[in-house]
Scaffold this motif. Structure first.
Motif, PDB file in Angstrom:
ATOM      1  N   ARG A 349       0.843  -1.194   0.000  1.00 49.46           N
ATOM      2  CA  ARG A 349       0.000   0.000   0.000  1.00 49.46           C
ATOM      3  C   ARG A 349       0.877   1.243   0.000  1.00 49.46           C
ATOM      4  NH1 ARG A 349      -4.165  -1.898   4.705  1.00 49.46           N
ATOM      5  NH2 ARG A 349      -2.284  -1.432   5.922  1.00 49.46           N
ATOM      6  N   LEU A 350       0.593   2.152  -0.939  1.00 45.53           N
ATOM      7  CA  LEU A 350       1.324   3.409  -1.026  1.00 45.53           C
ATOM      8  C   LEU A 350       0.791   4.400  -0.008  1.00 45.53           C
ATOM      9  CD1 LEU A 350       1.495   3.836  -4.926  1.00 45.53           C
ATOM     10  CD2 LEU A 350       3.174   2.755  -3.410  1.00 45.53           C
ATOM     11  N   SER A 351       1.633   5.357   0.376  1.00 48.44           N
ATOM     12  CA  SER A 351       1.235   6.340   1.382  1.00 48.44           C
ATOM     13  C   SER A 351       0.546   7.564   0.782  1.00 48.44           C
ATOM     14  CB  SER A 351       2.473   6.806   2.171  1.00 48.44           C
ATOM     15  OG  SER A 351       3.432   7.400   1.300  1.00 48.44           O
ATOM     16  N   ASP A 352       0.606   7.725  -0.541  1.00 51.05           N
ATOM     17  CA  ASP A 352       0.007   8.893  -1.183  1.00 51.05           C
ATOM     18  C   ASP A 352      -1.478   8.988  -0.844  1.00 51.05           C
ATOM     19  OD1 ASP A 352       2.185   7.588  -2.778  1.00 51.05           O
ATOM     20  OD2 ASP A 352       2.177   9.553  -3.753  1.00 51.05           O
ATOM     21  N   PRO A 353      -1.948  10.131  -0.384  1.00 54.59           N
ATOM     22  CA  PRO A 353      -3.347  10.239   0.049  1.00 54.59           C
ATOM     23  C   PRO A 353      -4.362  10.116  -1.069  1.00 54.59           C
ATOM     24  CG  PRO A 353      -2.275  12.396   0.075  1.00 54.59           C
ATOM     25  CD  PRO A 353      -1.194  11.387  -0.145  1.00 54.59           C
ATOM     26  N   HIS A 354      -3.952  10.337  -2.343  1.00 53.59           N
ATOM     27  CA  HIS A 354      -4.924  10.243  -3.430  1.00 53.59           C
ATOM     28  C   HIS A 354      -5.102   8.821  -3.940  1.00 53.59           C
ATOM     29  CE1 HIS A 354      -0.970  10.987  -5.242  1.00 53.59           C
ATOM     30  NE2 HIS A 354      -1.413  10.463  -6.363  1.00 53.59           N
ATOM     31  N   PHE A 355      -4.435   7.839  -3.301  1.00 54.58           N
ATOM     32  CA  PHE A 355      -4.664   6.437  -3.632  1.00 54.58           C
ATOM     33  C   PHE A 355      -5.442   5.769  -2.508  1.00 54.58           C
ATOM     34  CE2 PHE A 355      -0.528   6.750  -6.118  1.00 54.58           C
ATOM     35  CZ  PHE A 355      -1.158   6.806  -7.341  1.00 54.58           C
ATOM     36  N   SER A 356      -6.449   4.986  -2.877  1.00 55.41           N
ATOM     37  CA  SER A 356      -7.232   4.247  -1.888  1.00 55.41           C
ATOM     38  C   SER A 356      -6.955   2.758  -2.023  1.00 55.41           C
ATOM     39  CB  SER A 356      -8.732   4.498  -2.083  1.00 55.41           C
ATOM     40  OG  SER A 356      -9.041   5.858  -1.870  1.00 55.41           O
ATOM     41  N   PHE A 357      -6.838   2.081  -0.883  1.00 54.90           N
ATOM     42  CA  PHE A 357      -6.592   0.639  -0.862  1.00 54.90           C
ATOM     43  C   PHE A 357      -7.583  -0.009   0.108  1.00 54.90           C
ATOM     44  CE2 PHE A 357      -2.607   2.661  -2.044  1.00 54.90           C
ATOM     45  CZ  PHE A 357      -2.183   1.901  -3.135  1.00 54.90           C
ATOM     46  N   THR A 358      -8.807  -0.179  -0.354  1.00 54.56           N
ATOM     47  CA  THR A 358      -9.851  -0.722   0.519  1.00 54.56           C
ATOM     48  C   THR A 358     -10.444  -2.025  -0.004  1.00 54.56           C
ATOM     49  OG1 THR A 358     -11.601   0.546  -0.594  1.00 54.56           O
ATOM     50  CG2 THR A 358     -10.467   1.618   1.254  1.00 54.56           C
ATOM     51  N   ARG A 359      -9.998  -2.486  -1.168  1.00 53.26           N
ATOM     52  CA  ARG A 359     -10.573  -3.704  -1.743  1.00 53.26           C
ATOM     53  C   ARG A 359     -10.230  -4.930  -0.889  1.00 53.26           C
ATOM     54  NH1 ARG A 359     -11.844  -3.742  -7.217  1.00 53.26           N
ATOM     55  NH2 ARG A 359     -12.458  -1.668  -7.909  1.00 53.26           N
ATOM     56  N   SER A 360     -11.105  -5.917  -0.914  1.00 46.85           N
ATOM     57  CA  SER A 360     -10.856  -7.167  -0.193  1.00 46.85           C
ATOM     58  C   SER A 360      -9.747  -7.953  -0.882  1.00 46.85           C
ATOM     59  CB  SER A 360     -12.135  -8.011  -0.150  1.00 46.85           C
ATOM     60  OG  SER A 360     -13.150  -7.349   0.568  1.00 46.85           O
TER      61      SER A 360
END
Length: 411
Positions: A349-360
């Motif tokens: 997971r990247l730390s950039d705030p404009h990327f979301s990582f919520t998928r299962s």
């Protein structure tokens, strides 16, 4: 404000709900004295493979002895790499000067109550690249569109020739609600002054939508590249799907030269230049410093891309010890999960705030933050590691590996 900070300032200060504004971009262009491109423009749009097409178009043009400025997005290890002259990233001093010019323009922009919206970093790098092309005495300008087409600042610099890579359903709900709407948005980069449009084969509905738009906007037929029989020797081009993006770039460059009444490159010189092309992060191979671990890296963002990368890796390795994956929510996470069944996987997971990582994700996948990915971490995964994900992630990986990215080809 200096260096690359200026390129992110307006975006970082945007209010909630703000939208990218071409009117704001036009106003800034006037303030910094940017009235348009001073040389012929070749623009690449599409969903995937744009960087490859832009690089090969630039290499083809540079093989004529011309000076070529290329603007791509994002950079790999540095934002200097977003603007290149004959394949080489501009210097820190050159980026500093461009950033200062952008910064002075930003300070003169009207407030958002008068001129709402924000300026995307990619659009500001495009503007800087056009400025640099004039300062560097470029003969040609090759622009890679960012996420869109008509909504992207590349549309403010009408192309002489446009090249369209494959278009698929990415950024649904942002660029359009269907792949056809996305294709139409990307096609809007074409203007009434565009003289030729080349495309890779598309889905039938997408091809029809592109042709309808191009006919109305520029009264042109779209030339669809025949991928059954390439025009260049395969050994001069990248493997697998990258070959057709490279062919597209070279074909678009050849068409631009023809339209301008200029000679094609000498075959011997063209071979020399194309043989020198390097595409870090696109089916490229690297070693982890100080270890025996080899990394096979690809910027695959879909199930099909993952399947292709796996197929290419198996030609060189008899096994894969581990797979690293980095796919934000708007990429094809489900497709990657299906293709990687049975492999040991770590999701990054990247730390950039404009990327979301919520998928299962599968329960057996490990999940780490990007700061955990170090040479020591990578060498602990085995001798054969496959790295897959966005260009942003590939750039982070190339940085960890200290891989050379300053020059993509030698003219």
């Amino acid at each position: 404000m200096s260096s690359d900070r200026a390129f992110f300032a307006d975006w970082r200060s945007r209010p909630g709900g703000s939208r990218r504004s071409l009117d704001r971009a036009r106003s800034l262009h006037r303030l910094i004295g940017l009235t348009g491109a001073s040389v012929p423009v070749l623009t690449v749009v599409g969903s995937k493979g744009k960087g490859t097409a832009a690089t090969y178009a630039s290499a083809f043009l540079a093989a004529t002895g011309a000076r070529v400025v290329t603007v791509t997005s994002p950079g790999l290890r540095s934002n200097r790499e977003r603007i290149r002259v004959d394949g080489a990233a501009i210097s820190a001093a050159e980026l500093e000067a461009l950033g200062e010019r952008i910064s002075r323009g930003l300070q003169q922009l009207p407030g958002r109550d008068e001129l709402p919206g924000h300026l995307a970093p990619a659009g500001l790098f495009t503007a800087a690249g056009v400025l640099h092309a004039k300062a560097a005495g470029a003969d040609y300008l090759v622009l890679e569109a960012g996420m869109g087409g008509g909504s992207d600042e590349v549309s403010l610099f009408p192309p002489n020739v446009a090249a369209m890579t494959e278009i698929f359903a990415e950024h649904v709900g942002v660029l359009g609600d269907t792949v056809v709407e996305i294709a139409q948005e990307k096609a809007r980069v074409i203007s009434g002054t565009t003289a030729a449009v080349l495309s890779l084969p598309q889905q039938p509905a997408v091809q029809e939508a592109i042709q309808d738009f191009v006919s109305q906007r520029a009264n042109l037929r779209v030339d669809v590249l025949d991928t059954r029989d390439g025009t260049l020797p395969s050994e001069l081009l990248p493997p697998s799907y990258g070959r057709w993006n490279a062919e597209l770039g070279c074909s678009a460059a050849a068409r631009l030269l023809s339209l301008l009444g200029r000679e094609l490159p000498d075959p011997g010189k063209l071979r020399q230049v194309l043989e020198s092309v390097k595409l870090p992060g696109r089916l490229s191979r690297h070693f982890v410093p100080g270890s025996k671990t080899e990394i096979y890296m690809d910027s695959a963002i879909s199930g099909a891309g993952v399947a292709t990368a796996l197929r290419m890796v198996r030609r060189n390795w008899d096994h894969i010890d581990h797979v690293l994956v980095c796919l934000p929510d708007h990429k094809d996470v489900e497709g990657a999960v299906l293709e990687l069944a049975g492999y040991p996987v770590t999701f990054v997971r990247l730390s950039d705030p404009h990327f979301s990582f919520t998928r299962s994700l599968p329960e057996n996948w490990a999940v780490v933050e990007e700061d955990k990915v170090t040479p020591a971490f990578l060498s602990g995964l085995g001798e054969h590691v496959l790295s897959l994900g966005t260009v942003f992630f590939s750039g982070r990986m190339l940085n960890v590996l200290n891989a050379p990215t300053e020059r993509l080809f030698t003219a």
